[in-house]
Design an enzyme around this catalytic site. Structure first.
Site, mmCIF file in Angstrom:
data_model
loop_
_atom_site.group_PDB
_atom_site.id
_atom_site.type_symbol
_atom_site.label_atom_id
_atom_site.label_comp_id
_atom_site.label_asym_id
_atom_site.label_seq_id
_atom_site.Cartn_x
_atom_site.Cartn_y
_atom_site.Cartn_z
ATOM 1 N N ASP A 54 7.700 -13.421 -1.104
ATOM 2 C CA ASP A 54 6.400 -12.825 -1.452
ATOM 3 C C ASP A 54 6.595 -11.493 -2.166
ATOM 4 O O ASP A 54 5.900 -10.517 -1.879
ATOM 5 C CB ASP A 54 5.555 -12.637 -0.190
ATOM 6 C CG ASP A 54 4.092 -12.344 -0.507
ATOM 7 O OD1 ASP A 54 3.656 -12.675 -1.629
ATOM 8 O OD2 ASP A 54 3.391 -11.789 0.356
ATOM 9 N N LYS A 75 -6.193 0.217 5.103
ATOM 10 C CA LYS A 75 -6.864 -0.708 6.005
ATOM 11 C C LYS A 75 -6.652 -2.123 5.515
ATOM 12 O O LYS A 75 -6.479 -2.360 4.322
ATOM 13 C CB LYS A 75 -8.370 -0.414 6.076
ATOM 14 C CG LYS A 75 -8.746 0.830 6.859
ATOM 15 C CD LYS A 75 -10.264 0.953 6.967
ATOM 16 C CE LYS A 75 -10.660 2.160 7.794
ATOM 17 N NZ LYS A 75 -12.134 2.281 7.923
ATOM 18 N N GLY A 87 -5.305 -4.758 10.552
ATOM 19 C CA GLY A 87 -4.909 -3.465 11.094
ATOM 20 C C GLY A 87 -5.293 -2.302 10.215
ATOM 21 O O GLY A 87 -5.957 -2.459 9.184
ATOM 22 N N VAL A 88 -4.862 -1.142 10.649
ATOM 23 C CA VAL A 88 -5.118 0.103 9.929
ATOM 24 C C VAL A 88 -3.839 0.921 9.943
ATOM 25 O O VAL A 88 -3.058 0.854 10.902
ATOM 26 C CB VAL A 88 -6.284 0.881 10.578
ATOM 27 C CG1 VAL A 88 -5.972 1.220 12.023
ATOM 28 C CG2 VAL A 88 -6.592 2.161 9.804
#
Length: 606
Positions: free
Chosen positions: A151, A33, A37-38
């Protein structure tokens, strides 16, 4: 009016039965999670493959978030590489002009490198070498496309128990073009400070080069060696202190390249610090690995190697063959034209819709021909899928397993759907002949000490319950030797629609049904049509050296056969060590793939 509504409903049902695909996936459980979003694990009922489905909600609430999502799904479509996470599918939204959520289907990875480092205190030198090799190989591919990830950190590197790593999360990535300035405003650059190159410390207006990713890889590799972050700075000043404590005070010439004035003044006024020998900082590491690490962590970006140069380092002798490592064609400016102009939410919505169509070849063809029916709705399966996600989200924190909701009306929509693959529902994909795989005859002739293996087998102990990683996977001439029963295939990306690729090529990780021959006139028309979509892309990619196809299925009909194949591959491996071969030959299955309990579920969002 009633007749018009009935006609509209019939059209919607017909349209959805042709193209709707949410009923293709059976949701299993929530595995991650996040704020946007999930992620749920699911079964692809078409292929039987386990996948991870990421629901991204309210993507147009903030235009910067929508642009980041567009950037990531576009880059993951263009960057097709075995060490980069793959988008397998994106579901059609209920309405192309009104949708707010999207469902992105990824290959399922069991954990991430952050969890691997935390859970495994018995990683070997072979693990370290294999991890760095994969990261540099992926980075070479990314950089040859003129893409900078920006990143890189352990949480953005997915992992499986067979030691496979895949780079993910390209939301902060940027594409550099030769005819545009290399200086950008870093307002959205919020990457973790611990892995940020020194030239970027405290700087929001800076030139960036591939060297920033190389520094991040060096920090990640050092964390793998140590089991903890190398430079866990609490702020910019503390970060610079930690860097100079290990690397020593940089020269005045190097300091002059730091963009931030305060950071530059601080480094200039800093007392002279001698560098700490890496052999003292990492006493148990391979000396060759430390020599390479010193190059990766050079304070001056000019002194850091490129990913290709790093792969040619003696540390990877016998493992990497740089000339065979995949490269990527530079990404065209048209793909990221939206980055250089002011766009509205509707512009981003249209561009994301266009990306979704890339995973639905028939709809893409209709769209390119101007015949797509953008106003049609197809609600049934997507609505049911949304309810399944909501049900799992609400109950995921409760004790005991959560059973996903089942369809109440299995007949709606019908199962005759069009996917990005030619595999028939319930069938198995046909296999390609792979001419680049290891020859079993030559494998059998390699000298092998069976007595040593038997002795190693007796000394093998069960893995600790918390252990995640198994022994290192085998290699074939510098490339990862794929399991004979591994169903995945990889190909470098092209911009061609899937339905128009050669029937012998691999499209989105799947094989086409068969090869067809074309008459010269038809082939000329086909090439003309190709040029309409991607004039700079070569048409014949049958000989692409970067295709990795499944092989040997007919020779591996049961578990024991699979073990034999895997053991032969290990026998052919130079430099992996006898222990890994012993693990493969040990009773109880192909032990080199998984040792110990695999933690199913992950906190990492794809």
């Amino acid at each position: 009016m009633q007749q018009d509504n009935r006609k509209k409903n019939n059209l919607e049902m017909e349209f959805f039965s042709d193209y709707g695909d949410a009923n293709r996936f059976k949701v299993q459980e929530v595995i991650g999670k996040g704020s946007y979003g999930v992620v749920c694990s699911a079964i692809d009922t078409l292929t039987g493959e386990k996948v991870a489905i990421k629901k991204i909600h309210d993507i147009f609430e903030h235009i910067s978030d929508a642009a980041r999502i567009l950037r990531e799904i576009k880059l993951l479509r263009l960057l097709r590489h075995p060490d980069i996470v793959e988008i397998k599918h994106i579901m059609l939204p209920p309405s192309r002009r009104e949708f707010k959520d999207i469902y992105v289907v990824f290959e399922l990875m069991e954990s991430d490198l952050h969890q691997v480092i935390k859970a495994n205190d018995d990683l070997t030198r072979e693990h370290y070498q294999f991890f760095l090799y994969q990261l540099l190989r992926a980075l070479k591919y990314i950089h040859t496309a003129n893409v900078y990830h920006r990143d890189l950190k352990p949480k953005n590197i997915l992992a499986n128990a067979n030691c496979k790593l895949k780079i993910c999360d390209f939301g902060l990535a940027r594409v550099a073009f030769n005819d545009t300035p290399t200086t950008i405003f870093w307002t959205d650059y919020v990457a973790t400070r611990w892995y940020r190159a020194p030239e970027l410390c405290g700087s929001f207006y800076s030139k960036y080069t591939p060297a920033i990713d190389i520094w991040s890889i060096g920090c990640i590799f050092a964390e793998v060696l140590m089991g903890k972050p190398l430079f866990p700075g609490k702020n910019v000043v503390h970060q610079l202190d930690l860097m100079t404590d290990l690397l020593g005070t940089p020269s005045l010439d190097t300091i002059s390249r730091v963009r931030n004035e305060k950071a530059r003044r601080y480094l200039t006024s800093m007392r002279k610090k001698p560098p700490i020998p890496f052999a003292q900082k990492f006493p148990n590491a391979d000396p060759l690995s430390l020599k390479l690490l010193e190059r990766l962590l050079a304070f001056d970006p000019k002194d850091r190697p490129t990913a290709e140069e790093a792969l040619a380092d003696p540390y990877f002798k016998g493992l990497a063959k740089v000339e065979r490592e995949p490269s990527c064609q530079p990404i065209t400016k048209m793909e990221f034209e939206f980055e250089r102009r002011k766009v509205t939410k509707e512009d981003i919505r249209e561009l994301i819709s266009r990306e979704i169509l890339e995973y639905h070849p028939q709809l893409l063809k209709d769209h390119m021909n101007g015949a797509d029916k953008a106003s049609f709705l197809y609600p049934s399966a997507v609505d049911q899928f949304r309810r399944q996600f909501a049900h799992l989200e609400e109950n995921s924190g409760k004790t005991g397993p959560v059973a996903p909701l089942e369809r109440k009306h299995a007949s709606l929509p019908r199962s005759t759907v069009i996917h990005s693959t030619a595999v028939a529902r319930g069938g198995q994909p046909k296999l390609m002949n792979n001419t680049n795989t290891l020859n079993p005859e030559t494998t059998q002739n390699i000298p092998f000490n069976h007595a040593t293996i038997q002795a190693q087998q007796r000394n093998l102990s069960a893995a600790k319950p918390s252990t995640f990683m198994g022994p290192v996977a085998p290699f074939d001439n510098g490339r990862i030797s794929r399991d004979a029963y591994d169903p995945r295939s990889f190909i470098r990306s092209t911009n061609l629609p899937f339905s128009q690729q050669s029937a012998a090529t691999v499209a989105m990780g799947k094989q086409q049904e068969r090869r067809t021959t074309m008459e010269p006139e038809k082939q000329a028309r086909q090439i003309s049509q190709y040029n309409r979509y991607a004039p700079d892309v070569a048409i014949n990619i049958d000989n692409n050296p970067f295709i990795m196809a499944r092989t040997g299925m007919n020779k591996a009909e049961n578990i024991s056969d699979r073990i034999i194949i895997d053991t032969n591959l290990l026998q052919a491996t130079a430099g992996i060590g006898v222990a890994a071969a012993a693990a493969a030959a040990a009773p109880g299955g192909s032990a080199h793939r998984k040792v110990g309990a695999v933690r199913y579920g992950m906190s990492k969002m794809y």
